[in-house]
Design a protein around this motif. Structure first.
Motif, PDB file in Angstrom:
ATOM      1  N   VAL A 139     -58.389   4.627  25.539  1.00  0.00           N
ATOM      2  CA  VAL A 139     -57.439   5.227  24.601  1.00  0.00           C
ATOM      3  C   VAL A 139     -56.152   4.410  24.572  1.00  0.00           C
ATOM      4  O   VAL A 139     -55.596   4.146  23.501  1.00  0.00           O
ATOM      5  CB  VAL A 139     -57.158   6.708  24.952  1.00  0.00           C
ATOM      6  N   TRP A 140     -55.682   4.013  25.719  1.00  0.00           N
ATOM      7  CA  TRP A 140     -54.485   3.175  25.801  1.00  0.00           C
ATOM      8  C   TRP A 140     -54.696   1.870  25.038  1.00  0.00           C
ATOM      9  O   TRP A 140     -53.841   1.455  24.247  1.00  0.00           O
ATOM     10  CB  TRP A 140     -54.149   2.908  27.273  1.00  0.00           C
ATOM     11  N   MET A 141     -55.832   1.223  25.249  1.00  0.00           N
ATOM     12  CA  MET A 141     -56.120  -0.043  24.570  1.00  0.00           C
ATOM     13  C   MET A 141     -56.238   0.159  23.057  1.00  0.00           C
ATOM     14  O   MET A 141     -55.686  -0.632  22.271  1.00  0.00           O
ATOM     15  CB  MET A 141     -57.414  -0.655  25.125  1.00  0.00           C
ATOM     16  N   LEU A 142     -56.940   1.185  22.649  1.00  0.00           N
ATOM     17  CA  LEU A 142     -57.105   1.465  21.220  1.00  0.00           C
ATOM     18  C   LEU A 142     -55.772   1.846  20.584  1.00  0.00           C
ATOM     19  O   LEU A 142     -55.485   1.453  19.445  1.00  0.00           O
ATOM     20  CB  LEU A 142     -58.146   2.561  21.010  1.00  0.00           C
ATOM     21  N   SER A 143     -54.943   2.574  21.313  1.00  0.00           N
ATOM     22  CA  SER A 143     -53.611   2.930  20.807  1.00  0.00           C
ATOM     23  C   SER A 143     -52.751   1.685  20.616  1.00  0.00           C
ATOM     24  O   SER A 143     -52.027   1.575  19.625  1.00  0.00           O
ATOM     25  CB  SER A 143     -52.913   3.905  21.762  1.00  0.00           C
ATOM     26  N   ALA A 144     -52.843   0.764  21.556  1.00  0.00           N
ATOM     27  CA  ALA A 144     -52.074  -0.474  21.443  1.00  0.00           C
ATOM     28  C   ALA A 144     -52.543  -1.268  20.226  1.00  0.00           C
ATOM     29  O   ALA A 144     -51.719  -1.822  19.476  1.00  0.00           O
ATOM     30  CB  ALA A 144     -52.220  -1.305  22.723  1.00  0.00           C
ATOM     31  N   TYR A 145     -53.816  -1.321  19.993  1.00  0.00           N
ATOM     32  CA  TYR A 145     -54.358  -2.002  18.818  1.00  0.00           C
ATOM     33  C   TYR A 145     -53.853  -1.321  17.539  1.00  0.00           C
ATOM     34  O   TYR A 145     -53.408  -1.981  16.605  1.00  0.00           O
ATOM     35  CB  TYR A 145     -55.878  -2.000  18.838  1.00  0.00           C
ATOM     36  N   ARG A 146     -53.940  -0.001  17.507  1.00  0.00           N
ATOM     37  CA  ARG A 146     -53.579   0.755  16.306  1.00  0.00           C
ATOM     38  C   ARG A 146     -52.078   0.711  16.018  1.00  0.00           C
ATOM     39  O   ARG A 146     -51.658   0.978  14.900  1.00  0.00           O
ATOM     40  CB  ARG A 146     -54.032   2.207  16.458  1.00  0.00           C
ATOM     41  N   ALA A 147     -51.248   0.325  16.985  1.00  0.00           N
ATOM     42  CA  ALA A 147     -49.792   0.245  16.783  1.00  0.00           C
ATOM     43  C   ALA A 147     -49.418  -0.838  15.781  1.00  0.00           C
ATOM     44  O   ALA A 147     -48.329  -0.833  15.225  1.00  0.00           O
ATOM     45  CB  ALA A 147     -49.098  -0.004  18.122  1.00  0.00           C
ATOM     46  N   TYR A 148     -50.340  -1.768  15.519  1.00  0.00           N
ATOM     47  CA  TYR A 148     -50.040  -2.895  14.627  1.00  0.00           C
ATOM     48  C   TYR A 148     -50.534  -2.669  13.212  1.00  0.00           C
ATOM     49  O   TYR A 148     -50.629  -3.584  12.435  1.00  0.00           O
ATOM     50  CB  TYR A 148     -50.642  -4.181  15.191  1.00  0.00           C
TER      51      TYR A 148
END
Length: 149
Positions: A139-148
């Motif tokens: 979730v953390w990794m996917l959230s970081a991706y989705r921040a862009y």
């Protein structure tokens, strides 16, 4: 059987993991776009992790005198995670995986922990804690991706 609710929860988790396993393969095979190489590799990592996880859950069900589900029709019937049905675009894939992992996390926290605690089943709780940690990392990794976006 006193632990029937826990077995039912673990079979639902197992079903969700199988749906995720197939979904991650689909995304691995069909992802396109400028992030293809990174996402192709990430989805492979994720489906390999889920394959290991579902084996652990199935074995735990057996250890507590349950019977793990073992057919696709039963997985689809019991799963709360929805299988992929469309050729999603990169952002849609990432949003869907984020939602799926958040759902797994919520079910483990809200249902799984309580059922394991009711049975004083520390090995099952330990397994769920381990799964929770790895799913939170995704979730953390996917959230970081989705921040862009």
């Amino acid at each position: 059987m006193e632990n029937q609710n826990l077995i039912k929860f673990l079979n639902q988790l197992l079903s969700n993991q199988f749906v995720m396993y197939v979904k991650l393969h689909r995304y691995h095979w069909f992802v396109q776009g400028r992030h293809f190489f990174a996402l192709h590799a990430l989805f492979e990592e994720m489906y390999k992790k889920i394959a290991n996880d579902l084996d652990e859950v199935a074995e735990r069900i057996l250890m507590i005198d349950g019977k793990p589900l073992a057919t696709m029709s039963k997985y689809l019937k019991e799963a709360t995670v929805v299988e992929a049905n469309a050729d999603d675009k990169e952002d849609e894939i990432m949003d869907q995986l984020h939602a799926d992992y958040m759902q797994l996390i919520a079910e483990i926290r809200d249902v799984g922990f309580k059922l394991a605690d009711e049975r004083s089943d520390e090995p099952t709780k330990d397994l769920l804690i381990s799964l929770l940690g790895s799913y939170e990392k995704y979730v953390w990794m996917l959230s970081a991706y989705r921040a862009y976006k």
